[in-house]
Design an enzyme around this catalytic site. Structure first.
Site, PDB file in Angstrom:
ATOM      1  CE  LYS A 187      34.368  21.634 -32.109  1.00 39.70           C
ATOM      2  NZ  LYS A 187      33.139  22.312 -31.731  1.00 39.70           N
ATOM      3  CD  GLU A 230      39.280  27.376 -46.345  1.00 35.45           C
ATOM      4  OE1 GLU A 230      39.107  26.298 -45.718  1.00 35.45           O
ATOM      5  OE2 GLU A 230      38.332  28.041 -46.801  1.00 35.45           O
ATOM      6  N   GLY A 268      33.932  26.617 -32.380  1.00 34.91           N
ATOM      7  CA  GLY A 268      35.108  27.229 -33.000  1.00 34.91           C
ATOM      8  C   GLY A 268      35.229  28.717 -32.686  1.00 34.91           C
ATOM      9  NE  ARG A 269      29.413  30.946 -34.130  1.00 38.59           N
ATOM     10  CZ  ARG A 269      29.095  29.768 -34.641  1.00 38.59           C
ATOM     11  NH1 ARG A 269      30.000  29.072 -35.310  1.00 38.59           N
ATOM     12  NH2 ARG A 269      27.874  29.265 -34.496  1.00 38.59           N
ATOM     13  CD  GLU A 279      30.848  30.331 -38.512  1.00 39.31           C
ATOM     14  OE1 GLU A 279      31.423  29.967 -37.475  1.00 39.31           O
ATOM     15  OE2 GLU A 279      31.383  30.252 -39.628  1.00 39.31           O
ATOM     16  CG  HIS A 310      39.684  60.842 -41.891  1.00 42.09           C
ATOM     17  ND1 HIS A 310      39.690  62.204 -42.080  1.00 42.09           N
ATOM     18  CD2 HIS A 310      39.968  60.628 -40.579  1.00 42.09           C
ATOM     19  CE1 HIS A 310      40.007  62.787 -40.929  1.00 42.09           C
ATOM     20  NE2 HIS A 310      40.167  61.861 -40.002  1.00 42.09           N
ATOM     21  CE  LYS A 356      33.286  24.618 -44.424  1.00 41.23           C
ATOM     22  NZ  LYS A 356      33.341  24.087 -43.083  1.00 41.23           N
TER      23      LYS A 356
HETATM   24  O1  F6P Z   1      33.385  26.703 -42.074  1.00 46.33           O
HETATM   25  C1  F6P Z   1      33.131  27.406 -40.907  1.00 46.33           C
HETATM   26  C2  F6P Z   1      33.938  26.871 -39.773  1.00 46.33           C
HETATM   27  O2  F6P Z   1      33.531  25.595 -39.436  1.00 46.33           O
HETATM   28  C3  F6P Z   1      33.907  27.793 -38.575  1.00 46.33           C
HETATM   29  O3  F6P Z   1      32.793  27.611 -37.785  1.00 46.33           O
HETATM   30  C4  F6P Z   1      35.188  27.438 -37.893  1.00 46.33           C
HETATM   31  O4  F6P Z   1      35.569  28.394 -36.949  1.00 46.33           O
HETATM   32  C5  F6P Z   1      36.113  27.357 -39.092  1.00 46.33           C
HETATM   33  O5  F6P Z   1      35.321  26.817 -40.113  1.00 46.33           O
HETATM   34  C6  F6P Z   1      37.339  26.523 -38.894  1.00 46.33           C
HETATM   35  O6  F6P Z   1      37.027  25.216 -38.557  1.00 46.33           O
HETATM   36  P1  F6P Z   1      38.127  24.254 -37.976  1.00 46.33           P
HETATM   37  O7  F6P Z   1      38.605  24.813 -36.683  1.00 46.33           O
HETATM   38  O8  F6P Z   1      37.462  22.917 -37.822  1.00 46.33           O
HETATM   39  O9  F6P Z   1      39.258  24.180 -38.975  1.00 46.33           O
END
Ligand code: F6P
Length: 545
Positions: A202, A208, A263-264, A349, A380, A502
């Site tokens: 987003k 990452e 995002g979620r 979250e 199990h 972060k």
């Molecule tokens: O750090 C949390 C977060 O902002 C989540 O809310 C989101 O889904 C995820 O990181 C990824 O964010 P982006 O889609 O901006 O890479």
């Protein structure tokens, strides 16, 4: 404040009256006359059914919980969300995931939503048919979705769940972790000439995702793809298209989402491009239709028979009155393998917060720890604790009545286990019953053979797992989260709690490679960890050179 609402204190009194009552007694045949508990407490909506009868509730409990929902303003919060009001005030945003699956022409942003979906569909069709080719003219056989959190968990969960509907010509991969092992384990087995990377973020700034995206691009180039041909292998999905283009993705290959999609809550948008490539635009529409079924149910059904409201309020009942710390989701479906991790983000979250909307801190617990694993695997592993541990963990069992595979006698066994677990958790085993099982020679075993029972469970029933029912199931949980947020008086749509780590992460990352005199001051624990890692990285550098 929530716990000064009249229904809250009535519920507290009611809790004290019924907390020692036993489900076993309520279900005993003499007490369970028509309409039975199962009849009274099974509800339907959006094509799903929920049997709530094995919960520690009476008719009065449900009435009071509906009353608490009403007093907490659940309806107003729901209507504001659907109308596109700023329901995420700390970020000044609407939360319009429901608009992504709306069919009403006057739904907010409808034209924009349809246009982007049409663009997704023509791209997905081209990839699925083989018309879209890589730089050597080969068709795409591997799609690698690079994203994290909401840009990964939803698409990954849905693609896995609907594998039986996916094209066999394309394998979907999901890479999220900044641990290079995640990307490496995918790219070492695939051919770049047949690979499409979808970079989903987003913000398009997430550490990452950007690290993985850069490594992926380098991999293409290292393996012979000319820079000028990268457009055939890269598309981007973001609410920040300028940043996508800056990264080097062709403007035509940018799919847009918007700041009013959290995002979620975003798998219904272009974030779901990997889903659409796997199952096709028509099935993607079915997924949206299922979610829309649940949206309509949530909007229209009375609170007393409204599945998201009931699920949310049952959660409140255990969290805020029984004091449960965690809640388990146990899908008896391998297809729903990733549902628990998807729900972890959705629930924790969204509602793992202490600041209320008015800025005051809560003095009651909010989101429970959400966890889970598909059945029967969990039986199990950790079910021992659910049956005999001193802690009560409320459970959502999810049972799919018809299988999506042709393998003979598996399904009756699977369903039998699901239903038997909820029965055992409810019934327990008394001392007298344990004595009979132990037999006269082993009285010392009696305490070990006793089960407290009275453990609450909900069983969600899905007739068949398809795109439509899956859409409804996901939307059910999305709305459940909103219901709980209303009762807790918090904003479920922001996530400030991820920021501090972060910020400090950037400092620590710099310290790992900084000149010795430039390493910042840290507490002794963090400083020692950094020192150990600096040593290890130095050695790694030495052996690699
Ligand atoms: O750090 C949390 C977060 O902002 C989540 O809310 C989101 O889904 C995820 O990181 C990824 O964010 P982006 O889609 O901006 O890479």
């Amino acid at each position: 404040m929530t716990n000064t609402l009249p229904a809250w204190s009535t519920l507290q009194t009611h809790y004290e009256q019924i907390r020692d009552e036993r489900l076993r007694d309520w279900f005993a045949s003499a007490n369970d006359t028509a309409p039975t508990r199962a009849e009274r407490f099974t509800f339907a909506g959006g094509g799903l059914a929920a049997d709530l009868s094995k919960n520690r509730i009476t008719d009065a409990t449900l009435k009071l919980l509906a009353q608490l929902a009403r007093e907490s303003g659940v309806e107003a919060r729901r209507d504001a969300m659907f109308a596109g009001e700023i329901v995420n005030p700390t970020e000044g945003r609407a939360a319009l995931h429901t608009a992504l699956r709306a069919t009403e022409p006057d739904a907010p942003f409808h034209a924009q939503v349809l246009a982007e979906r049409a663009k997704m569909a023509s791209f997905a069709d081209a990839v699925r048919s083989g018309a879209w080719t890589g730089y050597t003219g080969k068709r795409i056989r591997h799609v690698v979705n690079i994203g994290i959190g909401g840009s990964d968990l939803g698409p990954k969960m849905v693609v896995h769940a609907l594998k039986h509907l996916a094209t066999p010509d394309i394998t979907s991969h999901f890479v999220s972790n900044v641990d290079g092992a995640d990307l490496w384990r995918v790219i070492e087995h695939i051919d770049p000439e047949e690979t499409l990377a979808i970079i989903v973020s987003k913000t398009f700034t997430t550490l990452e995702t950007m690290t993985n995206a850069r490594s992926m691009r380098a991999w293409f180039v290292r393996n012979g793809c000319p820079e000028s041909e990268l457009a055939k292998h890269f598309v981007g999905v973001s609410a920040n298209p300028a940043e996508v283009v800056k990264f080097g993705i062709a403007p035509d290959n940018v799919f847009e989402m918007w700041d009013w999609v959290g995002g979620r809550y975003s798998l219904w948008s272009a974030v779901g491009l990997s889903i659409m490539i796997a199952i096709g635009p028509q099935q993607f529409d079915e997924l949206l239709a299922g979610a829309h079924d649940m949206d309509r149910h949530f909007r229209d059904a009375p609170l007393e028979r409204n599945l998201p409201v009931l699920l949310g309020m049952i959660g409140i009942w255990y969290r805020n009155f029984f004091g449960s710390q965690s809640y388990l989701v146990a899908p008896y479906s391998e297809a729903l393998h990733y549902l628990p991790s998807y729900l972890q983000q959705l629930e924790m979250e969204s509602n793992g917060k202490s600041a209320r909307l008015d800025g005051h801190l809560v003095d009651y617990p909010t989101a429970a720890v959400t966890w889970g694993e598909p059945g029967t695997n969990g039986q199990h592993a950790f079910f021992q604790m659910l049956h005999q541990g001193p802690t009560i963990v409320p459970i959502d069992f999810i049972a799919v009545l018809t299988p999506e595979h042709p393998l003979g006698d598996h399904h009756p066994k699977l369903l039998a286990n699901c239903f038997a677990q909820s029965e055992a958790l409810m019934l327990g085993r008394t001392e007298e019953e344990a004595r009979k099982v132990a037999g006269p020679d082993k009285p010392e075993l009696v305490p070990h053979l006793m089960f407290p029972g009275n453990r609450p469970t909900t069983t969600l029933l899905v007739d068949a797992l398809n795109a439509r029912t899956l859409g409804a199931l996901i939307a059910l949980y999305e709305h459940k989260v909103l219901v709980q947020a209303a009762v807790w008086n918090i904003n479920p749509f922001d996530q400030w709690g991820v920021e501090l780590g972060k910020i400090l992460g950037k400092v620590v990352e710099a310290d790992l490679t900084a000149a010795p005199g430039d390493v910042k001051q840290h507490d002794s624990s963090t400083a020692a960890l950094i020192a150990r890692a600096r040593d290890a990285l130095k050695h790694e550098g030495a052996s690699g050179s």
